[in-house]
Design an enzyme around this catalytic site. Structure first.
Site, short mmCIF file in Angstrom:
data_model
loop_
_atom_site.label_atom_id
_atom_site.label_comp_id
_atom_site.label_asym_id
_atom_site.label_seq_id
_atom_site.Cartn_x
_atom_site.Cartn_y
_atom_site.Cartn_z
N ARG A 130 0.72 -1.26 -0.03
CA ARG A 130 0.03 0.02 0.09
C ARG A 130 0.92 1.40 0.07
O ARG A 130 0.64 2.37 -0.61
CB ARG A 130 -1.10 -0.05 1.36
CG ARG A 130 -2.00 -1.17 0.94
CD ARG A 130 -2.95 -1.14 2.25
NE ARG A 130 -3.91 0.10 1.89
CZ ARG A 130 -4.48 0.59 2.95
NH1 ARG A 130 -4.81 0.09 3.88
NH2 ARG A 130 -5.12 1.75 2.87
N TYR A 144 -7.26 14.99 -6.77
CA TYR A 144 -7.46 16.11 -6.19
C TYR A 144 -6.84 16.11 -5.02
O TYR A 144 -6.71 15.26 -4.41
CB TYR A 144 -9.26 16.49 -5.89
CG TYR A 144 -10.03 15.57 -5.20
CD1 TYR A 144 -10.45 14.45 -5.73
CD2 TYR A 144 -10.10 15.76 -3.82
CE1 TYR A 144 -10.94 13.31 -5.19
CE2 TYR A 144 -10.78 14.67 -3.25
CZ TYR A 144 -11.35 13.83 -3.57
OH TYR A 144 -11.87 12.82 -2.87
N PRO A 145 -6.44 17.40 -4.84
CA PRO A 145 -5.76 17.73 -3.49
C PRO A 145 -6.69 18.32 -2.65
O PRO A 145 -7.86 18.84 -2.94
CB PRO A 145 -4.77 18.78 -3.70
CG PRO A 145 -5.45 19.56 -5.00
CD PRO A 145 -6.23 18.79 -5.78
N MET A 146 -6.38 18.14 -1.44
CA MET A 146 -7.49 18.51 -0.35
C MET A 146 -6.60 19.14 0.81
O MET A 146 -5.40 18.80 1.20
CB MET A 146 -8.52 17.63 0.00
CG MET A 146 -7.78 16.37 0.60
SD MET A 146 -9.31 15.11 1.02
CE MET A 146 -9.93 16.29 2.68
N LYS A 148 -7.40 19.74 5.58
CA LYS A 148 -8.21 19.57 6.62
C LYS A 148 -8.44 21.09 7.23
O LYS A 148 -7.50 21.77 7.25
CB LYS A 148 -7.84 18.94 7.66
CG LYS A 148 -7.92 17.12 7.14
CD LYS A 148 -9.49 16.64 7.32
CE LYS A 148 -9.50 15.29 6.79
NZ LYS A 148 -9.26 14.32 7.53
N HIS A 171 -15.12 7.70 8.44
CA HIS A 171 -14.73 7.77 7.21
C HIS A 171 -14.23 6.56 6.58
O HIS A 171 -14.66 6.08 5.42
CB HIS A 171 -13.39 8.90 7.31
CG HIS A 171 -12.52 8.91 5.91
ND1 HIS A 171 -12.92 9.70 5.23
CD2 HIS A 171 -11.58 8.19 5.54
CE1 HIS A 171 -11.97 9.63 3.80
NE2 HIS A 171 -11.49 8.53 4.47
N GLN A 184 -8.05 3.49 -3.87
CA GLN A 184 -7.77 4.85 -3.28
C GLN A 184 -6.26 5.13 -2.72
O GLN A 184 -5.85 4.00 -2.07
CB GLN A 184 -8.73 5.31 -1.96
CG GLN A 184 -8.14 5.89 -0.71
CD GLN A 184 -8.15 4.78 0.14
OE1 GLN A 184 -8.04 3.70 0.08
NE2 GLN A 184 -8.13 5.06 1.40
O1 76R Z 1 -6.04 3.23 5.22
C1 76R Z 1 -7.07 2.79 5.47
O2 76R Z 1 -7.77 2.32 4.46
C2 76R Z 1 -7.84 2.79 6.56
C3 76R Z 1 -8.94 4.00 6.82
C4 76R Z 1 -8.52 5.20 6.22
C5 76R Z 1 -7.85 6.24 6.54
C6 76R Z 1 -6.88 6.29 7.72
C7 76R Z 1 -9.25 5.69 4.95
C8 76R Z 1 -10.21 4.84 4.44
N1 76R Z 1 -8.50 6.85 4.64
C9 76R Z 1 -8.07 7.27 5.49
C10 76R Z 1 -7.48 8.54 5.60
MN1 76R Z 1 -9.56 7.98 3.03
N2 76R Z 1 -10.16 9.15 1.55
C11 76R Z 1 -10.14 10.50 1.41
C12 76R Z 1 -10.72 11.11 0.67
O3 76R Z 1 -13.45 13.21 -0.92
C13 76R Z 1 -13.34 13.51 0.45
O4 76R Z 1 -14.27 13.95 1.07
C14 76R Z 1 -11.95 13.12 1.22
C15 76R Z 1 -11.00 12.43 -0.18
C16 76R Z 1 -11.50 10.02 -0.08
C17 76R Z 1 -12.43 9.77 -1.24
C18 76R Z 1 -10.89 8.56 0.56
C19 76R Z 1 -11.34 7.30 0.34
N3 76R Z 1 -8.28 9.65 3.73
C20 76R Z 1 -7.63 9.61 4.90
C21 76R Z 1 -7.18 11.06 4.84
C22 76R Z 1 -5.76 11.41 5.87
C23 76R Z 1 -6.36 11.80 7.22
C24 76R Z 1 -5.42 12.24 8.31
O5 76R Z 1 -4.23 11.83 8.46
O6 76R Z 1 -5.77 13.25 8.94
C25 76R Z 1 -7.45 11.72 4.07
C26 76R Z 1 -7.16 13.20 3.78
C27 76R Z 1 -8.32 11.06 3.24
C28 76R Z 1 -9.25 11.38 2.32
N4 76R Z 1 -10.60 6.42 2.36
C29 76R Z 1 -10.52 5.06 2.86
C30 76R Z 1 -11.27 6.50 1.09
C31 76R Z 1 -11.81 4.93 1.10
C32 76R Z 1 -12.62 4.46 -0.15
C33 76R Z 1 -11.39 4.41 2.05
C34 76R Z 1 -11.59 2.94 2.33
C35 76R Z 1 -10.53 1.85 1.73
C36 76R Z 1 -10.90 0.68 1.92
O7 76R Z 1 -11.54 0.22 2.94
O8 76R Z 1 -10.85 -0.36 0.92
#
Ligand code: 76R
Length: 249
Positions: A130, A144-146, A148, A171, A184
């Protein structure tokens, strides 16, 4: 008070969005165009060889709309290699007709909010895969960039760690519903680029990007805290497909 969590960091990523200076390109003699395409494909083949040895990855995409014509995603173990890769692009003829539209540098990241124990990529093949991802051969891409938010009560960085972990669990649960359809890749860019994370989503059908991001907007982690940069959506190209888009054969 907020408190950082540990992040696991993997390969460096360059999202490169370009347009082609079409009038100049079509002004070239057909033989010059063919030579420029062949030269670039040769370079592409060297990247593919690296990918086969798991030393990096490359994806090339045709971008929808007029924000860009092409997006390349390059992954490399080090920033030096990304800089070298750029230098090798810049020696090619085709580079003289490419115009940068957007460029983003980040590092593949796994946040440890939901991790059990003390995750160590060195003895965990799944984590390594990963953190050093080979871009899957899926038809569509969304990037896309984002960041918090840091505003009043909605300041992610002043939010208690346990609360953030709770939000990230929610989330992850929303995201997980789409795990079959969407791959992702989250890459962190604090200290590296203008936004805080790059989000790269890959799916066979682009409608999943809309469904996933729409549902996620209602989840508190996004609804309260997410701020978004420009979105780019496109479809994957292999070298012959790329050549065809540029009028070659
Ligand atoms: O790593 C993991 O799969 C564990 C759970 C997880 C984390 C820690 C996870 C799962 N994400 C994590 C962290 Mn995510 N993610 C985004 C976006 O569009 C938006 O509203 C936000 C953009 C999407 C679409 C997405 C998808 N994720 C993060 C972080 C870091 C946060 C921090 O450190 O503070 C960001 C910025 C972020 C944003 N996330 C998932 C997904 C998807 C599809 C999953 C599930 C993956 C799976 O279970 O297969």
């Amino acid at each position: 008070m907020g408190e950082p969590i540990e992040t696991l960091d993997g390969w460096f990523v360059w999202h490169q969005l370009t347009t082609v200076d079409w009038p100049t390109w079509w002004g070239w003699a057909p033989a010059d165009r063919a030579a420029a395409l062949a030269e670039r494909v040769t370079l592409w083949e060297t990247w593919a060889a690296l990918e086969a040895n798991h030393l990096g990855s490359v994806g090339m995409y045709a971008v929808a709309g007029e924000r860009a014509d092409f997006m390349a995603i390059y992954l490399r173990p080090t920033l030096d290699e990304l800089i070298d890769l750029k230098a090798s692009l810049q020696t090619t003829k085709f580079y003289t007709v490419e115009r940068a539209q957007y460029s983003y540098i980040s590092v593949v990241e796994l946040a440890t909010y939901v991790a059990k124990g003390n995750p160590d990529p060195e003895n965990n093949a799944e984590l390594r895969a990963r953190l050093r991802p080979i871009l899957p051969d899926r038809h569509a891409v969304c990037f896309y960039p984002m960041s918090k938010r840091r505003q009043g009560d909605d300041n992610w960085y002043m939010t208690d760690r346990a609360v953030r972990a709770h939000l990230m669990r929610g989330h992850g649960a929303v995201g997980h519903k789409y795990s079959q359809h969407v791959t992702q890749i989250i890459s962190g860019s604090q200290g590296l680029d203008d936004w805080e994370w790059g989000v790269t989503l890959l799916a066979d059908d682009p409608i999943w990007f809309k469904k996933l991001v729409y549902e996620m907007r209602f989840d508190e982690a996004s609804a309260r805290f997410a701020e978004f940069g420009p979105f780019y959506v496109g479809t994957r190209l292999d070298p012959p497909g790329w050549i065809r888009r540029l009028g070659g054969r």
